[in-house]
Design a protein around this motif. Structure first.
Motif, PDB file in Angstrom:
ATOM      1  N   SER A   1       3.472   0.497   3.162  1.00 35.69           N
ATOM      2  CA  SER A   1       3.672  -0.808   3.892  1.00 35.69           C
ATOM      3  C   SER A   1       3.639  -1.990   2.695  1.00 35.69           C
ATOM      4  O   SER A   1       2.914  -1.632   1.835  1.00 35.69           O
ATOM      5  N   THR A   2       4.312  -3.010   3.081  1.00 36.27           N
ATOM      6  CA  THR A   2       4.297  -4.163   2.250  1.00 36.27           C
ATOM      7  C   THR A   2       4.176  -5.382   3.227  1.00 36.27           C
ATOM      8  O   THR A   2       5.221  -5.423   4.189  1.00 36.27           O
TER       9      THR A   2
ATOM     10  N   ARG B   1       0.952  -1.174  -0.089  1.00 36.16           N
ATOM     11  CA  ARG B   1       0.059  -0.082   0.144  1.00 36.16           C
ATOM     12  C   ARG B   1       0.831   1.329   0.049  1.00 36.16           C
ATOM     13  O   ARG B   1       1.864   1.342   0.802  1.00 36.16           O
ATOM     14  N   PHE B   2       0.408   2.344  -0.723  1.00 41.83           N
ATOM     15  CA  PHE B   2       1.076   3.515  -0.878  1.00 41.83           C
ATOM     16  C   PHE B   2       0.139   4.839  -0.887  1.00 41.83           C
ATOM     17  O   PHE B   2      -0.725   4.625  -1.616  1.00 41.83           O
ATOM     18  N   ASP B   3       0.779   5.512  -0.073  1.00 45.29           N
ATOM     19  CA  ASP B   3      -0.211   7.130  -0.024  1.00 45.29           C
ATOM     20  C   ASP B   3       0.798   7.932  -0.245  1.00 45.29           C
ATOM     21  O   ASP B   3       1.538   8.465   0.563  1.00 45.29           O
ATOM     22  N   PRO B   4       0.848   8.796  -1.503  1.00 47.45           N
ATOM     23  CA  PRO B   4       1.777   9.661  -2.024  1.00 47.45           C
ATOM     24  C   PRO B   4       1.702  10.884  -1.222  1.00 47.45           C
ATOM     25  O   PRO B   4       2.648  11.569  -0.966  1.00 47.45           O
ATOM     26  N   ALA B   5       0.514  11.222  -0.764  1.00 42.94           N
ATOM     27  CA  ALA B   5       0.281  12.350   0.117  1.00 42.94           C
ATOM     28  C   ALA B   5       1.092  12.595   1.354  1.00 42.94           C
ATOM     29  O   ALA B   5       1.839  13.245   1.969  1.00 42.94           O
ATOM     30  N   VAL B   6       0.766  11.300   2.185  1.00 42.23           N
ATOM     31  CA  VAL B   6       1.622  10.959   3.451  1.00 42.23           C
ATOM     32  C   VAL B   6       2.989  10.679   3.049  1.00 42.23           C
ATOM     33  O   VAL B   6       3.687  11.180   3.855  1.00 42.23           O
TER      34      VAL B   6
ATOM     35  N   LYS C   1      -3.184   0.080  -3.793  1.00 44.92           N
ATOM     36  CA  LYS C   1      -2.751  -1.149  -3.413  1.00 44.92           C
ATOM     37  C   LYS C   1      -2.391  -2.064  -4.561  1.00 44.92           C
ATOM     38  O   LYS C   1      -3.090  -2.082  -5.571  1.00 44.92           O
ATOM     39  N   VAL C   2      -1.228  -2.475  -4.402  1.00 46.53           N
ATOM     40  CA  VAL C   2      -0.473  -3.598  -5.555  1.00 46.53           C
ATOM     41  C   VAL C   2      -0.207  -4.862  -4.906  1.00 46.53           C
ATOM     42  O   VAL C   2       0.387  -4.687  -3.673  1.00 46.53           O
TER      43      VAL C   2
END
Length: 278
Positions: free
Chosen positions: A223-224, A33-38, A60-61
């Motif tokens: 996170s992964t 999971r990835f949140d570019p703003a954070v 999510k990937v």
């Protein structure tokens, strides 16, 4: 009666041996999971409402680690792809960023090879697990101007991930970066959760590794985490490099990406300023 007991003991020993052999290969499913703003905020970048509106939402990937006794491959999962069919590099590679790479691991010497496409060419770039090489860390090939200061802090904390007891280690990274022409010191903490029970060394992010098989990486905005594991036979072609590719060194790759960024900046001209998180 003695003969029967001996026979039962032999069958039990054979069963345990077969079970041990089976547990030397299989598949682990990871969710990233990835949140570019954070992520931007964690890197010291203040975003206004207009910038936030332009950034993509959290995503999510899914990734899959296929492993046998000697090798492994870590690739993005395609909904239409069966990992048991085909082989050698079926992962998702749309550019040259770290997220668009397939990784192939050799357990014996901790060697790994990143496989990625750039300008219609498939490249092979070798490195070592846990080696802090800038070409494996930066976004779009750009790393910090000076090497980061890295501190490893072990913890007594443990937790279960897909049935394995994992130990925690904190990687504390202090980096000096120029953000909007202002040099800032960025301190970031990443938690790694690893187990030695799998019998091999691995990490979803090759740079972020200390020991064992890393089953979770947790940091600000990303996170992964391993979600499931299945022990089964894995074909050697699924964990070996693709047959065709061009070998490139980390230095040559870095030079290519610097040239690419220079061309992009030249094309942008007066079109505005882009935000880079190095």
């Amino acid at each position: 009666m003695k003969t029967i007991l001996v026979a039962v003991a032999s069958l039990l020993a054979m069963s345990l041996q077969v079970n041990a052999q089976q547990k030397k290969s299989g598949a682990i499913q990871f969710e990233s999971r990835f949140d570019p703003a954070v992520m931007a905020e964690a890197n010291g970048i203040k975003l206004n409402e207009e910038m936030l509106a332009r950034l993509p939402k959290s995503s999510k990937v899914d990734f899959e680690l296929l492993f046998n006794a000697t090798n492994a491959s870590y690739t993005k999962v395609e909904d239409t792809e069966d990992s048991n069919g085909g082989g050698g590099g079926g992962g998702f590679r749309f550019g040259a960023g770290a997220a668009s790479r397939d990784y192939y691991y050799n357990f014996a010497d901790h060697k790994l090879t990143a496989v990625f496409d750039l300008n219609d060419t498939t490249y092979f770039m070798e490195n070592q697990l846990g080696k802090a090489d800038v070409s494996f860390m930066g976004m779009g090939g750009r790393g910090p101007a000076t090497p980061p200061v890295i501190e490893y802090v072990k913890s007594d904390e443990t937790k279960k991930i897909v049935g394995f007891t994992c130990n925690k280690v904190i990687i504390k990274t202090t980096t000096k970066r120029k953000i909007l022409d202002v040099e800032r010191e960025i301190v970031d903490e990443t938690a790694l959760w690893y187990t030695k029970d799998l019998g091999f060394d691995f990490s979803p992010n090759p740079v972020q590794w200390t020991e064992g098989a890393v089953l979770a990486i947790e940091s600000k905005g990303s996170s992964t985490v391993a979600k499931s594991i299945e022990f089964r036979n894995v074909s050697s072609k699924d964990v070996n490099l693709p047959k065709k590719g061009t070998v490139i060194s980390p230095d040559a790759y870095k030079a290519k990406m610097e040239q690419r960024m220079k061309m992009m900046r030249n094309r942008q001209g007066q079109g505005g300023r882009s935000i880079m998180i190095n």
